[in-house]
Design a protein around this motif. Structure first.
Motif, PDB file in Angstrom:
ATOM      1  N   GLY A   1      21.691 -27.947 -60.526  1.00  0.00           N
ATOM      2  CA  GLY A   1      21.384 -26.549 -60.788  1.00  0.00           C
ATOM      3  C   GLY A   1      22.096 -25.993 -62.008  1.00  0.00           C
ATOM      4  O   GLY A   1      22.327 -24.794 -62.100  1.00  0.00           O
ATOM      5  N   ARG A   2      22.422 -26.848 -62.940  1.00  0.00           N
ATOM      6  CA  ARG A   2      23.226 -26.444 -64.091  1.00  0.00           C
ATOM      7  C   ARG A   2      22.559 -25.358 -64.926  1.00  0.00           C
ATOM      8  O   ARG A   2      23.229 -24.489 -65.462  1.00  0.00           O
ATOM      9  CB  ARG A   2      23.525 -27.669 -64.944  1.00  0.00           C
ATOM     10  N   PHE A   3      21.245 -25.371 -65.022  1.00  0.00           N
ATOM     11  CA  PHE A   3      20.546 -24.380 -65.831  1.00  0.00           C
ATOM     12  C   PHE A   3      19.708 -23.435 -64.980  1.00  0.00           C
ATOM     13  O   PHE A   3      18.800 -22.783 -65.485  1.00  0.00           O
ATOM     14  CB  PHE A   3      19.688 -25.067 -66.890  1.00  0.00           C
ATOM     15  N   ARG A   4      20.017 -23.329 -63.704  1.00  0.00           N
ATOM     16  CA  ARG A   4      19.328 -22.419 -62.795  1.00  0.00           C
ATOM     17  C   ARG A   4      19.414 -20.987 -63.309  1.00  0.00           C
ATOM     18  O   ARG A   4      18.467 -20.225 -63.220  1.00  0.00           O
ATOM     19  CB  ARG A   4      19.959 -22.540 -61.408  1.00  0.00           C
ATOM     20  N   TRP A   5      20.558 -20.623 -63.884  1.00  0.00           N
ATOM     21  CA  TRP A   5      20.762 -19.258 -64.382  1.00  0.00           C
ATOM     22  C   TRP A   5      19.741 -18.902 -65.458  1.00  0.00           C
ATOM     23  O   TRP A   5      19.321 -17.754 -65.559  1.00  0.00           O
ATOM     24  CB  TRP A   5      22.196 -19.076 -64.886  1.00  0.00           C
ATOM     25  N   VAL A   6      19.320 -19.887 -66.237  1.00  0.00           N
ATOM     26  CA  VAL A   6      18.334 -19.637 -67.295  1.00  0.00           C
ATOM     27  C   VAL A   6      16.990 -19.274 -66.670  1.00  0.00           C
ATOM     28  O   VAL A   6      16.341 -18.306 -67.088  1.00  0.00           O
ATOM     29  CB  VAL A   6      18.188 -20.861 -68.231  1.00  0.00           C
ATOM     30  N   ALA A   7      16.578 -20.028 -65.663  1.00  0.00           N
ATOM     31  CA  ALA A   7      15.292 -19.768 -65.017  1.00  0.00           C
ATOM     32  C   ALA A   7      15.295 -18.419 -64.305  1.00  0.00           C
ATOM     33  O   ALA A   7      14.336 -17.636 -64.444  1.00  0.00           O
ATOM     34  CB  ALA A   7      14.979 -20.884 -64.030  1.00  0.00           C
ATOM     35  N   VAL A   8      16.353 -18.132 -63.566  1.00  0.00           N
ATOM     36  CA  VAL A   8      16.448 -16.853 -62.847  1.00  0.00           C
ATOM     37  C   VAL A   8      16.425 -15.697 -63.836  1.00  0.00           C
ATOM     38  O   VAL A   8      15.686 -14.721 -63.668  1.00  0.00           O
ATOM     39  CB  VAL A   8      17.723 -16.818 -61.971  1.00  0.00           C
ATOM     40  N   THR A   9      17.215 -15.809 -64.898  1.00  0.00           N
ATOM     41  CA  THR A   9      17.286 -14.746 -65.900  1.00  0.00           C
ATOM     42  C   THR A   9      15.942 -14.560 -66.599  1.00  0.00           C
ATOM     43  O   THR A   9      15.487 -13.427 -66.802  1.00  0.00           O
ATOM     44  CB  THR A   9      18.389 -15.045 -66.935  1.00  0.00           C
ATOM     45  N   ALA A  10      15.296 -15.649 -66.977  1.00  0.00           N
ATOM     46  CA  ALA A  10      14.003 -15.557 -67.668  1.00  0.00           C
ATOM     47  C   ALA A  10      12.967 -14.852 -66.804  1.00  0.00           C
ATOM     48  O   ALA A  10      12.227 -13.980 -67.292  1.00  0.00           O
ATOM     49  CB  ALA A  10      13.521 -16.948 -68.064  1.00  0.00           C
ATOM     50  N   LEU A  11      12.903 -15.204 -65.543  1.00  0.00           N
ATOM     51  CA  LEU A  11      11.934 -14.571 -64.644  1.00  0.00           C
ATOM     52  C   LEU A  11      12.220 -13.075 -64.481  1.00  0.00           C
ATOM     53  O   LEU A  11      11.316 -12.241 -64.559  1.00  0.00           O
ATOM     54  CB  LEU A  11      11.933 -15.258 -63.283  1.00  0.00           C
ATOM     55  N   LEU A  12      13.485 -12.749 -64.272  1.00  0.00           N
ATOM     56  CA  LEU A  12      13.830 -11.339 -64.080  1.00  0.00           C
ATOM     57  C   LEU A  12      13.626 -10.522 -65.356  1.00  0.00           C
ATOM     58  O   LEU A  12      13.158  -9.379 -65.295  1.00  0.00           O
ATOM     59  CB  LEU A  12      15.267 -11.214 -63.566  1.00  0.00           C
ATOM     60  N   LEU A  13      13.958 -11.099 -66.517  1.00  0.00           N
ATOM     61  CA  LEU A  13      13.732 -10.372 -67.766  1.00  0.00           C
ATOM     62  C   LEU A  13      12.239 -10.178 -68.043  1.00  0.00           C
ATOM     63  O   LEU A  13      11.834  -9.137 -68.570  1.00  0.00           O
ATOM     64  CB  LEU A  13      14.404 -11.075 -68.944  1.00  0.00           C
ATOM     65  N   ALA A  14      11.425 -11.154 -67.674  1.00  0.00           N
ATOM     66  CA  ALA A  14       9.973 -11.003 -67.841  1.00  0.00           C
ATOM     67  C   ALA A  14       9.455  -9.856 -66.972  1.00  0.00           C
ATOM     68  O   ALA A  14       8.664  -9.014 -67.432  1.00  0.00           O
ATOM     69  CB  ALA A  14       9.257 -12.303 -67.491  1.00  0.00           C
ATOM     70  N   ILE A  15       9.929  -9.792 -65.744  1.00  0.00           N
ATOM     71  CA  ILE A  15       9.550  -8.691 -64.853  1.00  0.00           C
ATOM     72  C   ILE A  15      10.031  -7.361 -65.431  1.00  0.00           C
ATOM     73  O   ILE A  15       9.297  -6.377 -65.463  1.00  0.00           O
ATOM     74  CB  ILE A  15      10.124  -8.921 -63.435  1.00  0.00           C
ATOM     75  N   GLY A  16      11.269  -7.354 -65.916  1.00  0.00           N
ATOM     76  CA  GLY A  16      11.832  -6.139 -66.505  1.00  0.00           C
ATOM     77  C   GLY A  16      11.060  -5.664 -67.719  1.00  0.00           C
ATOM     78  O   GLY A  16      10.845  -4.457 -67.899  1.00  0.00           O
ATOM     79  N   ALA A  17      10.634  -6.599 -68.559  1.00  0.00           N
ATOM     80  CA  ALA A  17       9.863  -6.228 -69.755  1.00  0.00           C
ATOM     81  C   ALA A  17       8.530  -5.592 -69.365  1.00  0.00           C
ATOM     82  O   ALA A  17       8.125  -4.569 -69.944  1.00  0.00           O
ATOM     83  CB  ALA A  17       9.642  -7.454 -70.638  1.00  0.00           C
ATOM     84  N   ILE A  18       7.870  -6.173 -68.405  1.00  0.00           N
ATOM     85  CA  ILE A  18       6.585  -5.618 -67.949  1.00  0.00           C
ATOM     86  C   ILE A  18       6.788  -4.218 -67.377  1.00  0.00           C
ATOM     87  O   ILE A  18       6.045  -3.289 -67.697  1.00  0.00           O
ATOM     88  CB  ILE A  18       5.920  -6.553 -66.919  1.00  0.00           C
TER      89      ILE A  18
END
Length: 188
Positions: A19-36
């Motif tokens: 799970g070393r890069f899990r933070w990237v996936a979580v952040t990307a998904l949440l930022l995409a939702i935030g942008a919308i």
């Protein structure tokens, strides 16, 4: 070496790296939702929630990234903010968003816990303080670059930042626990 041994080597996973890069996936998904949400949310009385700050605060609370990673999250958020910003100087987001994200990470790493009836209020507090840090950085840059009068800064812009911080506190607190169930997160 035969083919079977080569195939086994290709699928070997080192323990602790899953799970070393899990933070990237979580952040990307949440930022995409935030942008919308930032695009579609209308201003009410000149104030809109800063969905991107709320979302990166949720991501940082969930993943507990380090300060360098938080600065990266802030830079990405600043870049996302430029084309969708409703502000007079959208490029100021390149400075303000990293400040907010780093403040959030620093607060998360203090490991404070303020509970109200068993509910940890850390997400709301980190979002409020991070929004204030980001917002004050943004409006300070705006004041200097546009040479705005001090009265506009103090009585027109600061109250908007404080109200946005209050709104972000509520949003972040309400969305944190469903996001934690969805994405998993480190224990509070």
């Amino acid at each position: 070496m035969n083919t079977k041994q080569q195939q086994q080597e290709l699928v070997t996973i080192k323990t602790g790296q899953e799970g070393r890069f899990r933070w990237v996936a979580v952040t990307a998904l949440l930022l995409a939702i935030g942008a919308i949400l930032k695009i579609v949310t209308p201003a009410v009385g000149g104030i809109t929630p800063n969905w991107l700050i709320a979302m990166y605060c949720i991501a940082i609370n969930l993943t507990r990234v380090n300060v360098k990673q938080a600065a990266g999250i802030g830079l990405v958020t600043g870049a996302i903010s430029i084309p969708i910003s409703k502000a007079a100087l959208p490029y100021a987001n390149f400075a303000s968003e990293p400040v907010g994200a780093v403040v959030c990470a620093l607060l998360v790493h203090t490991s404070f816990s303020l509970k109200l009836g068993g509910v940890n209020l850390r997400p709301a507090i980190t979002a409020g303080i991070s929004t204030v840090a980001s917002g004050f950085t943004f409006i300070s840059i705006l004041k200097v670059v546009l040479a705005l009068p001090m009265a506009v800064y103090l009585y027109g812009m600061m109250p908007v930042v404080l109200m946005a911080a209050g709104i972000n506190m509520v949003i972040t607190q309400l969305l944190y626990f469903p996001a934690k169930r969805l994405f998993g997160g480190k224990e509070d």
